[in-house]
Structure formats: structure tokens, C-alpha cells
Motif scaffolding. Structure first.
Motif, PDB file in Angstrom:
ATOM      1  N   LYS A  26     -26.342 -10.608  38.130  1.00 45.36           N
ATOM      2  CA  LYS A  26     -26.155  -9.193  37.860  1.00 45.36           C
ATOM      3  C   LYS A  26     -27.505  -8.481  37.776  1.00 45.36           C
ATOM      4  O   LYS A  26     -27.659  -7.355  38.258  1.00 45.36           O
ATOM      5  N   THR A  53     -23.063  -5.699  42.091  1.00 49.57           N
ATOM      6  CA  THR A  53     -23.447  -6.072  40.731  1.00 49.57           C
ATOM      7  C   THR A  53     -23.398  -4.892  39.774  1.00 49.57           C
ATOM      8  O   THR A  53     -23.837  -4.999  38.636  1.00 49.57           O
ATOM      9  N   MET A  58     -19.189  -5.925  37.925  1.00 50.40           N
ATOM     10  CA  MET A  58     -19.602  -7.046  37.081  1.00 50.40           C
ATOM     11  C   MET A  58     -20.071  -6.540  35.730  1.00 50.40           C
ATOM     12  O   MET A  58     -21.268  -6.346  35.524  1.00 50.40           O
ATOM     13  N   HIS A  60     -21.336  -6.548  31.892  1.00 47.17           N
ATOM     14  CA  HIS A  60     -22.092  -7.514  31.106  1.00 47.17           C
ATOM     15  C   HIS A  60     -21.142  -8.338  30.245  1.00 47.17           C
ATOM     16  O   HIS A  60     -20.114  -7.830  29.785  1.00 47.17           O
TER      17      HIS A  60
END
Ligand SMILES: Nc1ncnc2c1ncn2[C@@H]1O[C@H](COP(=O)(O)OP(=O)(O)OP(=O)(O)O)[C@@H](O)[C@H]1O
Ligand SMILES: [Mg+2]
Lengths: 297, 290
Positions: A26, A53, A58, A60
Motif C-alpha cells: 500500500k 493502493t 486497500m 489501512h
């Protein structure tokens, strides 16, 4: 003891590694991914080589975890983990029923095939073929048969259809494992039973079943995992409410506005798998005397 | 030698009563084993294997008979035929005047195989009592019998161990105890002492002759050891391979009492030489004797 501690340690290392790779990619990967052969102005064309990303694609890991503790859909709704747990338990119950049905059916088939070679020739090919029927073709069939039965007066709740579909996946490894396991005793032990002039049932109880345990445990582990997967997929494909599969689909639909939310039920279904595998591991510990001489635990 | 006693058991006391009338009559029901022209052929992919041919052998009730011969001469096969684990290809085989199958169903024999063959998930006690348990013997009786047998084979301190925690010799002793569990009137033993150290071996040889005498059991005993065959047996059956057959049957005539002093006696050495010559098929130089 040190061996199991080392195994646990490596398990933790494995999980951390996955998390690290996620965050690393990421951090380093291209926000909009890498697409080759895209046609200018045409949306969704081309071939995505590297996934996106950005936070929508995506989130966290800490955002996913934090999302579990925020309210489900705004306002005074309970934190996300509450419906996730409720849904997971619902699915777990259905998967357990499916596993029980699968184990019973698998056992009976395995016993029959071991006892009568003719049954093995007649049944085994069909059992193998049965697993090649895709679940999404099979699930609506079960659901429609179920609702027909329901309409004819015998109550047939939707979850029963889901359990049947789950059992359809889980009976297979059990049947094969039972067949292999019951054939596992050494020749010398079978000879010994013969010298005692005991019949089939005594031999089954005192020799074949105990000797089958090392084959049955992996079969059960596979069966339990299949039951969970089967239950989740079946919920989705016949549209049953209340389970984790349905919740996953629902939240994924809102993914663009709330990207961390679908990860709640995802974690929930991972937990389901762990519970299923853990239960079988406990069974294995209970049966450890029957696993003596097994190469690895 | 502090011999653990089995004198309290019913079969043992009948054995003692009839100790004086050891030489039994030759009518067919008092014969433990009667083999007439017995042959065994194993069909294999590469052709038939003649494992046994023309076996003529009788074992009287209470008699101790050893089978000796080179590897592959059909000793185990003969034992398996008697035990009804394989069926004869030709000839007639009777156990106590019945078919081998009927004798097996009637539990007329106890058997110890070439390998111990213990159930790995059962303790030593659990393995010894297996036949008793399968045949519905009450728990209390079983426990007493297990204690008795375990002390007989010197494993009293190990009854709660599992087979994978025992040495090969200890496992074999458990298998012997298991074979004795139901006090059979015919004992079939396939090299039961092969994995034992010399001390244990000689101790158990003494015990086995004593048990056989006490219970009046006939024994068919496979061995590779000439001294062992002579020490134990009333008769030694010498076999030879390709095709497996009996070449000679030698009575030892060493009397009923097998004590340690017998191992030093001249008659004993004489019989050992006789068996050795029969095995080699020619007289053996006296210098070769140990
Ligand atoms: N199930 C079987 N199938 C084919 N051949 C067999 C089978 N069992 C035994 N034989 C053959 O029969 C012959 C006798 O075997 P057996 O096991 O009786 O020998 P043995 O005298 O007990 O030898 P050892 O002293 O090595 O134990 C051998 O040639 C063996 O290969
Ligand atoms: Mg043999």
C-alpha cells in the motif's frame, strides 16, 4: 511442548508477515494501479497488472480494525463488531449443522464402501463427480426443493437449505477419509482379530475405527472448513438473511463510501474458519492416544 | 527362580492333576494337530509358489513341538494354516479332531506372531486383556489375569505404558502374555523369542515349558535356534525349502523337567548335534560343536 510453542510462534510470524506485506505494498505501490493496454476514454478497459493502493481499494489495517468499533450505519446503531459477531454465530450454527449432516452421510458412505467392494465401485465415481457440480448451480436447486417441501406443509426454513448445501461440500472428505481410514489397519491386526473369531462389528469398533483416527482427523478438518465455506457461499446464492455471507455482500456494495466496512464480516468469516479448525484440533487432542506412531502431530 | 504362580487358576489345577499321565493316547480327538498330506500353494503373478508340500505331522495334546528350518521353508505358513488364517491347498488338517476353522471359532488356540502386533492405542494392560475383553470376560477377572500375566513376563511396572514406549523385546513379551491370556490348549508361536536378549530368552524358555506343563497346553513353536528347539521340545520338526516340506522329526526324549542344568547335560548336546545334522543334511564335524 517447545515444539507446539515454536509452531504457535511461526503462526504469529506468518500473520504479521501478511499484514506487513499489505501495508508495504500500500505504501510503495501505485495509487491507481498499473494497467496495460487501456484505451483512452474507455472506462475499465485494459488489463490491471498491479492492484490499486488508494484507501478505497486497500484501506489501512488499523482503519479496518477501528471500523469494527464504529457504529454500523451511523446514528445510534451498535458498533460494527456486534452485528458481525451475531452474523458469524448464525453462520457458525448453520455450518455446524451442515458438518454434522456431512459427517453422518460421509461415515455411512465410507462404511458401506469399505464393507462392500461393489458399493465402492458403484458409489465412489458418483461421489467424486458430485463435487464437480458448481455450488452456484446446485444451491438454487436445493432452495427450490426446500420451498416446495415447505409449501406442501412440512416446515423447511431457509437455513436448512444452507445447511444441506454446506453438508454437500463437507461429506466428501469425510467419506474418502473414512474409506481410507477403515482400510488402514495392518494385516497382522486383522489376522489377530480373525484368530479371536470376532465378527465385523467388533472388528470395526475395536480395530478399524481406532486405526482410522489418523485419517479421520484431516478429513474432519477439511470437512469443517468446507462446511464453513459452503454455508457462506450458500447464504449468498440463495439470498438468506442474517448470516455473515449476506452481510459481506451488503457491506461490499457500499464499499466505495465505506471501504473499511466489508472487512468486518471478512474478519468474521476468517474467525469462523479458525473456530472450525480449532474445534477439530481439540477433538484431535482428545483422541491423541489413537494417534500414536503418527509421524507428525 | 521365583516363578510367579498360576496355580490358582482352574486349568492349571487340572494340568497338575494329570501331570503324571502325560503321554496321551493316540485317538484322533486327543491329538491337538493332525496334518495329513497338507500342501499350500500361493498363486502369484510370476507363477505358483509351493510353500508347503506333503506335510505329515501330528501333535499330541500337551506335546511341545518345534519347527525349525531355513528361512522361507514354510514354518510361518504351516502355523497360519493351523490357525486358519490361510486355507490348505491340499491334504487334510484337523485341530482337536475338528476343522481348523471350527477350532478357531471355538478359540482352541492362542497365537503369537513373528511381529508383536500390539495395538498402538492400547496400553500394555489393554493389549494383554484384548482377547478377554472381546470375549466378554468380566472386568475384575480381566484385571486379575492381566496382573498375573504381566508379572509372568516381567512387565508389572509397565502395564500403563503404551507400545511405542517399550523396547522391541518388551513388546514381544506383551504379545506372549496376550497369547496366554485365555489359557488355550494349543499355543502357536512364531519365533516369539527372536527379539529378546539371551537372559530374558532363557528365563522365558523355562517359563514357557512350565506353563505348557501346568496348563497341559500343546505348543507348536517356530524357531531358528537349534538349542532353543532342543531345550523346549518333545519333538523337533526339521523342514527344508523349495518346496517347503518336513525332512525329519526328531524326538528329544529329555523328560518332563526342563531345568537350567539340562543346558549343560551331555544328552542335550547330543540332541543339538542331531538336529544340526538333520538341518544340514549330513554329519557335522564334532569340532564344530560349541
Ligand atoms: N501370501 C503369500 N503369497 C505368496 N507367497 C507367499 C505368501 N506367504 C508366504 N509365501 C511364500 O511361501 C514360502 C514360505 O514362507 P514362510 O513365511 O512360511 O517361511 P518361513 O519358514 O516362516 O520363513 P522365515 O523363517 O523367514 O520366517 C516363501 O517362499 C514365501 O515367499
Ligand atoms: Mg516366518
Amino acid at each position: 511442548m517447545t515444539k507446539s510453542r515454536a509452531a504457535a510462534l511461526w503462526g504469529v510470524v506468518g500473520v504479521l508477515a501478511v499484514l506487513a506485506v499489505w501495508e508495504l505494498y500500500k505504501f510503495a505501490g501505485p495509487a491507481e494501479g498499473l494497467t496495460v493496454g487501456a484505451v483512452e476514454g474507455e472506462n475499465g478497459s485494459g488489463f490491471l497488472l498491479l492492484p490499486r493502493t488508494n484507501d478505497r481499494a486497500m484501506p489501512h489495517i488499523w482503519d479496518m480494525v477501528a471500523r469494527l468499533f464504529q457504529s454500523t450505519s451511523g446514528g445510534s446503531t451498535p458498533p460494527l463488531f456486534v452485528p458481525v459477531i451475531t452474523a458469524a454465530l448464525t453462520t457458525l450454527g448453520i455450518a455446524a449443522v451442515g458438518l454434522v449432516i456431512g459427517v453422518v452421510v460421509g461415515f455411512v458412505l465410507g462404511l458401506l464402501m469399505q464393507r462392500f467392494r461393489l458399493a465402492e465401485w458403484g458409489l465412489l465415481p458418483w461421489i467424486v463427480v458430485s463435487q464437480t457440480v458448481p455450488l452456484i448451480a446446485f444451491a438454487p436447486l436445493v432452495a427450490s426443493i426446500g420451498s416446495q417441501i415447505d409449501r406442501m406443509g412440512t416446515p423447511w426454513p431457509q437455513w436448512l437449505s444452507v445447511a444441506i448445501i454446506a453438508s454437500y461440500l463437507s461429506f466428501f472428505p469425510v467419506a474418502v477419509g473414512v474409506l481410507r481410514g477403515l482400510d488402514a489397519p495392518d494385516r497382522i491386526h486383522l489376522d489377530l482379530m480373525r484368530t479371536y473369531a470376532v465378527g465385523y462389528w467388533q472388528t470395526l469398533l475395536r480395530l478399524r475405527l481406532p486405526a482410522a483416527v489418523p485419517h479421520l482427523l484431516p478429513a474432519l478438518r477439511l470437512g469443517a472448513a468446507s462446511a464453513v465455506v459452503g454455508a457462506v457461499v450458500a447464504e449468498v446464492s440463495i439470498g438468506m438473511r442474517g448470516g455473515i455471507g449476506r452481510m459481506l455482500i451488503q457491506l461490499a456494495g457500499q464499499g466505495s463510501s465505506d471501504p473499511a466496512a466489508p472487512w468486518g464480516p471478512t474478519f468474521g468469516s476468517i474467525a469462523l474458519g479458525l473456530v472450525a479448525a480449532g474445534t477439530i484440533a481439540l477433538v484431535g487432542i482428545g483422541l491423541k492416544n489413537y494417534r500414536r506412531g503418527e509421524a507428525t502431530a | 527362580m521365583s516363578a510367579p504362580t498360576t496355580g490358582s487358576t482352574p486349568a492349571a489345577s487340572t494340568g497338575l492333576d494329570s501331570a503324571g499321565t502325560d503321554s496321551t493316547g493316540a485317538d484322533s480327538t486327543s491329538l491337538a494337530v493332525r496334518a495329513a498330506g497338507v500342501g499350500k500353494i500361493f498363486p502369484t503373478k510370476t507363477g505358483d509358489v509351493v510353500a508347503l508340500t506333503g506335510v505329515e505331522l501330528t501333535v499330541a495334546a500337551g506335546e511341545f513341538v518345534s519347527l525349525i528350518g531355513p528361512s522361507g521353508c514354510g514354518k510361518s505358513t504351516l502355523l497360519r494354516l493351523i490357525a486358519d488364517l490361510d486355507s490348505t491347498s491340499s491334504g487334510e488338517l484337523q485341530i482337536f479332531g475338528k476343522s481348523a476353522k471350527q477350532a478357531r471359532i471355538d478359540q482352541d488356540y492362542g497365537i503369537a506372531f513373528q511381529q508383536a502386533g500390539l495395538l498402538p492405542w492400547r496400553t500394555v494392560a489393554g493389549n494383554i486383556e484384548l482377547p478377554l475383553e472381546l470375549h466378554g470376560v468380566a472386568k475384575e477377572t480381566r484385571r486379575a489375569r492381566v496382573a498375573e500375566l504381566a508379572s509372568l513376563v516381567g512387565l508389572s511396572d509397565f502395564v500403563d505404558r503404551y507400545p511405542d514406549q517399550l523396547s522391541g523385546g518388551m513388546q514381544q513379551r506383551v504379545a506372549i502374555a496376550r497369547a496366554l491370556a485365555e489359557q488355550p490348549r494349543l499355543l502357536l508361536m512364531d519365533e516369539p523369542f527372536g527379539a529378546l536378549d539371551e537372559m530374558t530368552r532363557e528365563y522365558l524358555q523355562g517359563e514357557l515349558t512350565r506353563i505348557a506343563k501346568d496348563t497341559g497346553a500343546a505348543v507348536v513353536f517356530v524357531t531358528h535356534s537349534i538349542p532353543e528347539a532342543v531345550f523346549l521340545s518333545d519333538r523337533v520338526v526339521v523342514m527344508s525349502p523349495r518346496p517347503g516340506r518336513i525332512t525329519e522329526i526328531l524326538p528329544t526324549g529329555l523328560g518332563d523337567v526342563r531345568s537350567e542344568s539340562l543346558r549343560e547335560s551331555p544328552e542335550y548336546f547330543e540332541r543339538v548335534t542331531a538336529v544340526r545334522e538333520a538341518l544340514h543334511g549330513s554329519p557335522v564335524e564334532r569340532a564344530n560343536e560349541r
